[in-house]
Motif scaffolding. Sequence first.
Motif, PDB file in Angstrom:
ATOM      1  N   VAL A 115       8.396  20.549   0.648  1.00 56.70           N
ATOM      2  CA  VAL A 115       7.327  20.850  -0.308  1.00 56.70           C
ATOM      3  C   VAL A 115       7.220  19.736  -1.346  1.00 56.70           C
ATOM      4  CG1 VAL A 115       6.606  22.429  -2.159  1.00 56.70           C
ATOM      5  CG2 VAL A 115       7.437  23.343   0.023  1.00 56.70           C
ATOM      6  N   ALA A 116       8.370  19.250  -1.819  1.00 57.58           N
ATOM      7  CA  ALA A 116       8.375  18.149  -2.785  1.00 57.58           C
ATOM      8  C   ALA A 116       7.776  16.879  -2.184  1.00 57.58           C
ATOM      9  CB  ALA A 116       9.794  17.886  -3.281  1.00 57.58           C
ATOM     10  N   MET A 117       7.896  16.732  -0.869  1.00 60.40           N
ATOM     11  CA  MET A 117       7.325  15.576  -0.169  1.00 60.40           C
ATOM     12  C   MET A 117       5.838  15.762   0.126  1.00 60.40           C
ATOM     13  SD  MET A 117      10.414  15.004   2.593  1.00 60.40           S
ATOM     14  CE  MET A 117       9.460  13.800   3.525  1.00 60.40           C
ATOM     15  N   GLY A 118       5.320  16.967  -0.137  1.00 61.04           N
ATOM     16  CA  GLY A 118       3.922  17.246   0.178  1.00 61.04           C
ATOM     17  C   GLY A 118       3.691  17.578   1.634  1.00 61.04           C
ATOM     18  N   ARG A 119       4.756  18.003   2.354  1.00 66.62           N
ATOM     19  CA  ARG A 119       4.657  18.302   3.784  1.00 66.62           C
ATOM     20  C   ARG A 119       5.157  19.714   4.085  1.00 66.62           C
ATOM     21  NH1 ARG A 119       7.481  13.470   6.996  1.00 66.62           N
ATOM     22  NH2 ARG A 119       6.721  14.752   8.752  1.00 66.62           N
ATOM     23  N   GLY A 120       4.982  20.621   3.125  1.00 70.11           N
ATOM     24  CA  GLY A 120       5.481  21.977   3.276  1.00 70.11           C
ATOM     25  C   GLY A 120       4.871  22.707   4.457  1.00 70.11           C
ATOM     26  N   ARG A 121       3.534  22.643   4.613  1.00 73.03           N
ATOM     27  CA  ARG A 121       2.858  23.352   5.701  1.00 73.03           C
ATOM     28  C   ARG A 121       3.287  22.795   7.050  1.00 73.03           C
ATOM     29  NH1 ARG A 121      -3.561  24.042   5.479  1.00 73.03           N
ATOM     30  NH2 ARG A 121      -2.879  25.300   3.691  1.00 73.03           N
TER      31      ARG A 121
ATOM     32  N   PHE B  69       6.095  21.368   7.722  1.00 70.59           N
ATOM     33  CA  PHE B  69       7.487  21.776   7.939  1.00 70.59           C
ATOM     34  C   PHE B  69       7.542  23.179   8.530  1.00 70.59           C
ATOM     35  CE2 PHE B  69      11.424  23.808   6.673  1.00 70.59           C
ATOM     36  CZ  PHE B  69      12.387  22.847   6.943  1.00 70.59           C
ATOM     37  N   VAL B  70       6.773  24.108   7.947  1.00 73.94           N
ATOM     38  CA  VAL B  70       6.759  25.483   8.447  1.00 73.94           C
ATOM     39  C   VAL B  70       6.285  25.520   9.897  1.00 73.94           C
ATOM     40  CG1 VAL B  70       5.677  27.746   8.183  1.00 73.94           C
ATOM     41  CG2 VAL B  70       6.449  26.496   6.163  1.00 73.94           C
ATOM     42  N   GLN B  71       5.260  24.747  10.229  1.00 77.32           N
ATOM     43  CA  GLN B  71       4.735  24.722  11.595  1.00 77.32           C
ATOM     44  C   GLN B  71       5.758  24.164  12.576  1.00 77.32           C
ATOM     45  OE1 GLN B  71       1.179  22.372  11.148  1.00 77.32           O
ATOM     46  NE2 GLN B  71      -0.059  24.094  10.419  1.00 77.32           N
ATOM     47  N   ASP B  72       6.436  23.096  12.180  1.00 76.09           N
ATOM     48  CA  ASP B  72       7.354  22.414  13.105  1.00 76.09           C
ATOM     49  C   ASP B  72       8.714  23.105  13.218  1.00 76.09           C
ATOM     50  OD1 ASP B  72       5.425  20.540  13.596  1.00 76.09           O
ATOM     51  OD2 ASP B  72       6.278  18.981  12.328  1.00 76.09           O
ATOM     52  N   TRP B  73       9.166  23.740  12.138  1.00 77.84           N
ATOM     53  CA  TRP B  73      10.521  24.285  12.129  1.00 77.84           C
ATOM     54  C   TRP B  73      10.596  25.759  12.471  1.00 77.84           C
ATOM     55  CZ3 TRP B  73      15.278  21.860  11.164  1.00 77.84           C
ATOM     56  CH2 TRP B  73      15.194  20.486  10.930  1.00 77.84           C
ATOM     57  N   SER B  74       9.481  26.476  12.391  1.00 75.30           N
ATOM     58  CA  SER B  74       9.503  27.915  12.711  1.00 75.30           C
ATOM     59  C   SER B  74       9.958  28.183  14.142  1.00 75.30           C
ATOM     60  CB  SER B  74       8.127  28.536  12.462  1.00 75.30           C
ATOM     61  OG  SER B  74       7.829  28.528  11.087  1.00 75.30           O
TER      62      SER B  74
ATOM     63  N   TRP C  68      19.656  29.431   5.797  1.00 75.69           N
ATOM     64  CA  TRP C  68      19.768  28.947   4.423  1.00 75.69           C
ATOM     65  C   TRP C  68      19.557  27.440   4.363  1.00 75.69           C
ATOM     66  CZ3 TRP C  68      18.916  33.301   2.794  1.00 75.69           C
ATOM     67  CH2 TRP C  68      19.662  34.433   3.106  1.00 75.69           C
ATOM     68  N   VAL C  69      20.022  26.747   5.396  1.00 78.12           N
ATOM     69  CA  VAL C  69      19.821  25.295   5.439  1.00 78.12           C
ATOM     70  C   VAL C  69      18.335  24.971   5.558  1.00 78.12           C
ATOM     71  CG1 VAL C  69      20.406  23.155   6.639  1.00 78.12           C
ATOM     72  CG2 VAL C  69      22.075  25.014   6.533  1.00 78.12           C
ATOM     73  N   VAL C  70      17.645  25.677   6.461  1.00 73.47           N
ATOM     74  CA  VAL C  70      16.221  25.444   6.653  1.00 73.47           C
ATOM     75  C   VAL C  70      15.444  25.772   5.377  1.00 73.47           C
ATOM     76  CG1 VAL C  70      14.162  26.178   7.931  1.00 73.47           C
ATOM     77  CG2 VAL C  70      16.314  25.796   9.142  1.00 73.47           C
ATOM     78  N   LEU C  71      15.830  26.831   4.681  1.00 76.62           N
ATOM     79  CA  LEU C  71      15.163  27.187   3.429  1.00 76.62           C
ATOM     80  C   LEU C  71      15.354  26.093   2.381  1.00 76.62           C
ATOM     81  CD1 LEU C  71      13.581  29.273   1.805  1.00 76.62           C
ATOM     82  CD2 LEU C  71      15.764  30.337   1.159  1.00 76.62           C
ATOM     83  N   ALA C  72      16.566  25.555   2.302  1.00 76.20           N
ATOM     84  CA  ALA C  72      16.824  24.469   1.355  1.00 76.20           C
ATOM     85  C   ALA C  72      15.997  23.235   1.696  1.00 76.20           C
ATOM     86  CB  ALA C  72      18.321  24.123   1.350  1.00 76.20           C
ATOM     87  N   LEU C  73      15.886  22.940   2.998  1.00 74.49           N
ATOM     88  CA  LEU C  73      15.106  21.779   3.431  1.00 74.49           C
ATOM     89  C   LEU C  73      13.610  21.997   3.209  1.00 74.49           C
ATOM     90  CD1 LEU C  73      16.967  20.856   6.742  1.00 74.49           C
ATOM     91  CD2 LEU C  73      17.176  19.760   4.509  1.00 74.49           C
ATOM     92  N   LEU C  74      13.165  23.261   3.259  1.00 72.66           N
ATOM     93  CA  LEU C  74      11.756  23.564   3.001  1.00 72.66           C
ATOM     94  C   LEU C  74      11.352  23.120   1.600  1.00 72.66           C
ATOM     95  CD1 LEU C  74       9.015  24.884   3.572  1.00 72.66           C
ATOM     96  CD2 LEU C  74      10.022  27.088   2.918  1.00 72.66           C
ATOM     97  N   LEU C  75      12.226  23.345   0.638  1.00 72.15           N
ATOM     98  CA  LEU C  75      11.923  22.947  -0.734  1.00 72.15           C
ATOM     99  C   LEU C  75      11.776  21.427  -0.841  1.00 72.15           C
ATOM    100  CD1 LEU C  75      14.298  25.326  -2.729  1.00 72.15           C
ATOM    101  CD2 LEU C  75      11.881  25.630  -2.181  1.00 72.15           C
ATOM    102  N   ILE C  76      12.593  20.700  -0.089  1.00 73.25           N
ATOM    103  CA  ILE C  76      12.463  19.235  -0.080  1.00 73.25           C
ATOM    104  C   ILE C  76      11.148  18.836   0.573  1.00 73.25           C
ATOM    105  CG2 ILE C  76      13.478  17.086   0.760  1.00 73.25           C
ATOM    106  CD1 ILE C  76      16.198  18.413   0.648  1.00 73.25           C
TER     107      ILE C  76
END
Length: 214
Positions: A58-64, A66-71, A48-56
């Motif tokens: 995405v807002a920073m324009g670094r969503g993809r 984030f998914v690559q680095d945090w998965s 849930w923490v990672v999901l919340a941080l994903l939204l941030i």
Amino acid sequence: MSQPKSQRYLSLELIKRRPRLLLAASVFYLALIFGVMLWRGIEIEPQWVVLALLLIAVAMGRGRQFVQDWSPFLLLFLAYEVMRGFAGQTGITSHDVSGPERALFGGQLPTLVLQHAFYNPRVIGIQDWVAMFFYFMHFPLPIVVGFVFWTNSREHYWHFISALLLMSFIAFLTYLVWPSTPPWLQYQHQVVKINNETIAKWGVSTLSHPFTRT
């Protein structure tokens, strides 16, 4: 046509202010989410923490990114969580560590001494709130710190996350080969499980709460 000087100045100011606005919005967003979860007695789990941080992100324009680095981190951490459930099924007898504790602290058990000195069963003390907060935050806080590293330096992020995972697996292996009995379980009529008592006094249901599982 060139942009008027006043408009260029305004654009530069917005660019400078955006990181600060995003930071303030992110802190408010995380505080709101974690606060509601704490209020409802819901365990703040890593996914849930990672999901919340994903939204941030995405807002920073670094969503993809984030998914690559945090998965990889999330997969390994969830694997650690699954394995942690097997630790109690090995059949290894839990060890009594009260002897070494008494030897180190002049014949006294620190848990009992501290509870007698600071715990009041009739009220929720400040130290009870602080202890419950940090118990709840022992998963999300390191992840948020890792996110701060990630936003500034991916290299620092990888170093931090690698160290965090290594420490987690070392702790798991230690418990696997040398489990110990917690004081509240070993001395059930002497040691109070204060987090449970705090939740009960607070009036929050413990059905979905991590304290009922430990």
